[in-house]
Design a protein around this motif. Structure first.
Motif, mmCIF file in Angstrom:
data_model
loop_
_atom_site.group_PDB
_atom_site.id
_atom_site.type_symbol
_atom_site.label_atom_id
_atom_site.label_comp_id
_atom_site.label_asym_id
_atom_site.label_seq_id
_atom_site.Cartn_x
_atom_site.Cartn_y
_atom_site.Cartn_z
ATOM 1 N N UNK A 1 0.839 -1.185 0.000
ATOM 2 C CA UNK A 1 0.000 0.000 0.000
ATOM 3 C C UNK A 1 0.882 1.244 0.000
ATOM 4 N N UNK A 2 0.404 2.277 -0.709
ATOM 5 C CA UNK A 2 1.078 3.575 -0.717
ATOM 6 C C UNK A 2 0.027 4.629 -0.423
ATOM 7 N N UNK A 3 0.345 5.541 0.494
ATOM 8 C CA UNK A 3 -0.602 6.610 0.829
ATOM 9 C C UNK A 3 0.138 7.930 0.898
ATOM 10 N N UNK A 4 -0.621 9.012 0.655
ATOM 11 C CA UNK A 4 -0.056 10.352 0.757
ATOM 12 C C UNK A 4 -0.963 11.170 1.670
ATOM 13 N N UNK A 5 -0.391 11.709 2.744
ATOM 14 C CA UNK A 5 -1.190 12.453 3.691
ATOM 15 C C UNK A 5 -2.308 11.648 4.308
ATOM 16 N N UNK A 6 -2.119 10.339 4.405
ATOM 17 C CA UNK A 6 -3.115 9.462 4.989
ATOM 18 C C UNK A 6 -4.113 8.907 3.997
ATOM 19 N N UNK A 7 -4.131 9.426 2.772
ATOM 20 C CA UNK A 7 -5.094 8.963 1.758
ATOM 21 C C UNK A 7 -4.421 7.914 0.872
ATOM 22 N N UNK A 8 -5.027 6.719 0.698
ATOM 23 C CA UNK A 8 -4.409 5.689 -0.131
ATOM 24 C C UNK A 8 -4.336 6.097 -1.598
ATOM 25 N N UNK A 9 -3.255 5.726 -2.247
ATOM 26 C CA UNK A 9 -3.071 5.995 -3.670
ATOM 27 C C UNK A 9 -3.385 4.749 -4.478
ATOM 28 N N UNK A 10 -3.970 4.953 -5.634
ATOM 29 C CA UNK A 10 -4.262 3.835 -6.524
ATOM 30 C C UNK A 10 -2.990 3.433 -7.253
ATOM 31 N N UNK A 11 -2.676 2.152 -7.215
ATOM 32 C CA UNK A 11 -1.445 1.651 -7.821
ATOM 33 C C UNK A 11 -1.757 0.862 -9.080
ATOM 34 N N UNK A 12 -0.848 0.857 -10.066
ATOM 35 C CA UNK A 12 -1.032 -0.007 -11.237
ATOM 36 C C UNK A 12 -1.143 -1.468 -10.806
#
Length: 659
Positions: free
Chosen positions: A13-24
């Protein structure tokens, strides 16, 4: 909250500012992200292509696509985190929250200095398998890397869980979860089973204790492991709960040796008795002397070269004040280690001796001085020397015993030690003989991890010394090391053999990682520290090479590979430009009785670099006697030096006629 957070342990999982990012969805994108995250510095594009793309006709094109997706996920308008310089790729993760890097940093710093709450926080954040659910078909190199990394992270997670389990008070609110986490990660660990049973018994969950005992006994039996220490400890816990003022010695402790050590998986066994405090009261005897013995038991067990009797059985028998032969009969062990401690104005003097249990013959004794009477200080100052000396002396005794027995009467353990005896002669014929005995050991016990590691070493020697085809022997060394790891990935010798084999194949970074894992599993494993020195002395960190060389000699001052420990220090000093000091260490290495021709060449070349030409030419004469056709190209083809260091050695060789 960190700007960017990466979770590599468990589902990625990758998140920015607590919001998860959609990954390929691409598995190779995820694999590339993980590999670059935990890599040591920049990685060449070619290496990434070889790692992840075995089949496509345009691996560099696919790599570019993955890197563009990485930039879209990690980069922002104000910061580029995917760095490409020349042909090298790296990630700038400064200021990021990365669970895998937190676990690696914790492992490097050690868990001893962390508080319980810190450990609990790290454990909660670093849970789950590395890259859980991700695998790539037909990418053998990546699968090998991923398997090794998963094993490494599990080992670090286990260290933290075990430390939490040991520190959390029995019966506390967190006691049962801590014990359960430890047993979940290490179901075959004696300490984890005893801790779990203690917790259940404290809660009067006797039925659950019995069910766990039955299940654990079957698991231990399936793996050919001795369950007696766990059952002994259970008996003592149960009796202590019923009669708190009495110390009960289980009848099972009195079983004969053959019931404890199955023939197929026999190892030499040793009991480390509590150390006596001379001139101190009973309270001090139970505290400091027992604490030192307990730490030695733990450190020695981590080497996994000997069968070490668990603390519960040893300390129960110690109450009876028996002699070595009686202790040997009672516990069914081959060797008994005893010691006593004397306090004086400057600290503590510790005397240790190891006796053969059957005859009470002392095979080794030594004194160690510590400048403090505190437990941790004593172990810091002299613990490594005590543990390594006990292991080395017992193994030497076992080798000498094995060499006297007819080959057709050897069991797996004896065949392995017979192989070691021949291996340390460092000639082609003796190396071939060693391989025969290692093969015999693996046939007698296919689950004996160290025998496969020994076999890998013989292939390594053939490749390194050019006694056979280097590429073929490198493949064989990797195969045998892989088998050793498959059998027991917690054995430091298995990671040591894999690290050396990977160095042969040219994979410096992975070799260092495996060797660092070997000394993480057992900080007292001298060969692991030596192998790290060997690798760093050529194309790594020369200062680290010197430190590892010094530590390996501290752990094993009479090691059969002492010539190598001295030689690698000389090579590291050449890289630092300290030629005169390098010459001194090279001469020491060549003076060892089993030094091979490459070691003599190190002495000759270091002396030439130091300007001591006449002395250097004397060593060239010795080289000619050992190998008339030996030249500088033989030396440089054997090792892996940077171009500038290679030029130094060529110039030195020209001065003394070794071209």
């Amino acid at each position: 909250m960190q700007e960017l957070a990466l979770r590599l342990l468990g589902p990625l999982r990758v998140s920015r500012g607590g919001a998860p990012l959609k990954l390929p969805a691409s598995r190779k994108f995820r694999a590339l992200l993980a590999y670059l995250t935990v890599a040591r510095g920049a990685v060449a594009r070619e290496k990434l292509c070889d790692l992840l793309w075995e089949g496509p006709s345009d691996p560099r094109g696919e790599l570019r696509w993955c890197l563009s997706r990485l930039r879209s996920v990690l980069d922002t308008h104000g910061r580029s985190r995917v760095i490409a310089v020349d042909d090298q790729i790296s990630l700038d993760l400064d200021g990021c929250d990365v669970d895998a890097l937190l676990l690696l940093e914790t492992a490097r710093g050690g868990v001893d200095g962390l508080g319980l709450q810190e450990l609990l926080t790290i454990a909660s954040r670093c849970d789950g398998d590395f890259l859980e659910g991700i695998g790539i078909r037909n990418c053998a190199a990546f699968e090998h890397w991923l398997g090794g990394r998963r094993s490494e992270f599990r080992s670090y997670q286990l260290d933290i869980a075990a430390e939490i389990g040991r520190r959390t008070p029995v019966g506390s609110v967190d006691g049962l979860p801590a014990a359960r986490r430890w047993i979940d990660l290490a179901g075959l660990d004696t300490g984890a089973n005893i801790r779990f049973l203690s917790e259940l018994l404290h809660r009067r969950m006797v039925d659950e204790c019995n069910r766990h005992l039955d299940m654990a006994a079957r698991l231990f039996a399936d793996e050919g492991l001795d369950f007696a220490p766990v059952r002994d400890a259970w008996e003592q816990l149960r009796h202590a709960a019923a009669q708190p003022t009495q110390v009960a010695v289980s009848e099972r402790v009195r079983e004969p040796a053959q019931s404890i050590h199955p023939a197929a998986s026999r190892r030499a066994s040793v009991a480390i008795m509590p150390f006596r405090e001379l001139g101190a009261g009973p309270e001090m005897r139970r505290d400091l002397g027992s604490a030192v013995a307990h730490d030695i038991i733990s450190r020695l067990a981590r080497l996994r070269s000997l069968f070490v009797i668990a603390r519960g059985s040893v300390f129960a028998v110690a109450e009876e004040r028996l002699g070595s032969q009686d202790i040997g009969r009672r516990l069914g062990v081959d060797y008994v280690a005893t010691g006593f401690m004397e306090q004086h104005d400057r600290g503590v003097c510790v005397t240790v001796e190891v006796a053969e249990a059957a005859t009470a013959r002392i095979i080794w004794t030594a004194q160690f001085e510590a400048r403090s009477a505190e437990r941790l200080a004593i172990l810091d100052e002299i613990g490594d020397g005590i543990v390594s000396s006990i292991a080395a002396e017992i193994e030497n005794e076992e080798r000498n015993r094995a060499i006297l027995k007819p080959p057709d009467s050897l069991d797996a353990w004896e065949a392995y030690h017979r192989g070691l005896w021949h291996m340390y002669r460092f000639t082609p014929d003796e190396n071939a003989r060693a391989a025969e005995f290692f093969h015999l050991s693996t046939r007698l016990d296919p689950t004996f991890s160290r025998a496969h590691a020994g076999l890998s070493f013989t292939h390594w020697q053939r490749a390194f010394q050019r006694w056979s085809d280097r590429d073929a022997e490198t493949r064989n060394a990797l195969k045998a090391a892989g088998q050793s790891l498959l059998i027991d990935d917690q054995n430091p010798a298995a990671h040591w053999s894999m690290g050396r084999a990977l160095w042969l194949s040219g994979d410096h970074d992975e070799a260092v990682r495996e060797l660092e894992q070997s000394v993480h599993l057992s900080p007292n494993f001298a060969l692991g520290h030596y192998a790290l020195s060997f690798v760093h002395s050529q194309s790594g960190d020369p200062a680290a090479a010197i430190a590892s060389s010094d530590h390996s000699r501290l752990l094993s001052p009479c090691d059969p590979l002492l010539f190598g420990m001295l030689g690698t220090r000389a090579l590291a000093l050449v890289s630092l430009g300290a030629f005169e000091e390098a010459a001194q260490w090279g001469v020491k290495a060549a003076a060892r009785p089993n030094a091979h021709v490459h070691i003599v060449a190190i002495a000759a070349l270091c002396l030439a670099l130091a300007g001591r030409i006449a002395e250097a030419r004397n060593y060239v004469t010795r080289i000619r006697r050992q190998n008339p056709g030996y030249r500088i190209d033989n030396f440089l083809d054997t090792f892996r030096f940077a171009p500038d260091i290679t030029a130094r050695y060529r110039n030195a060789a020209a001065l003394i006629g070794l071209t």
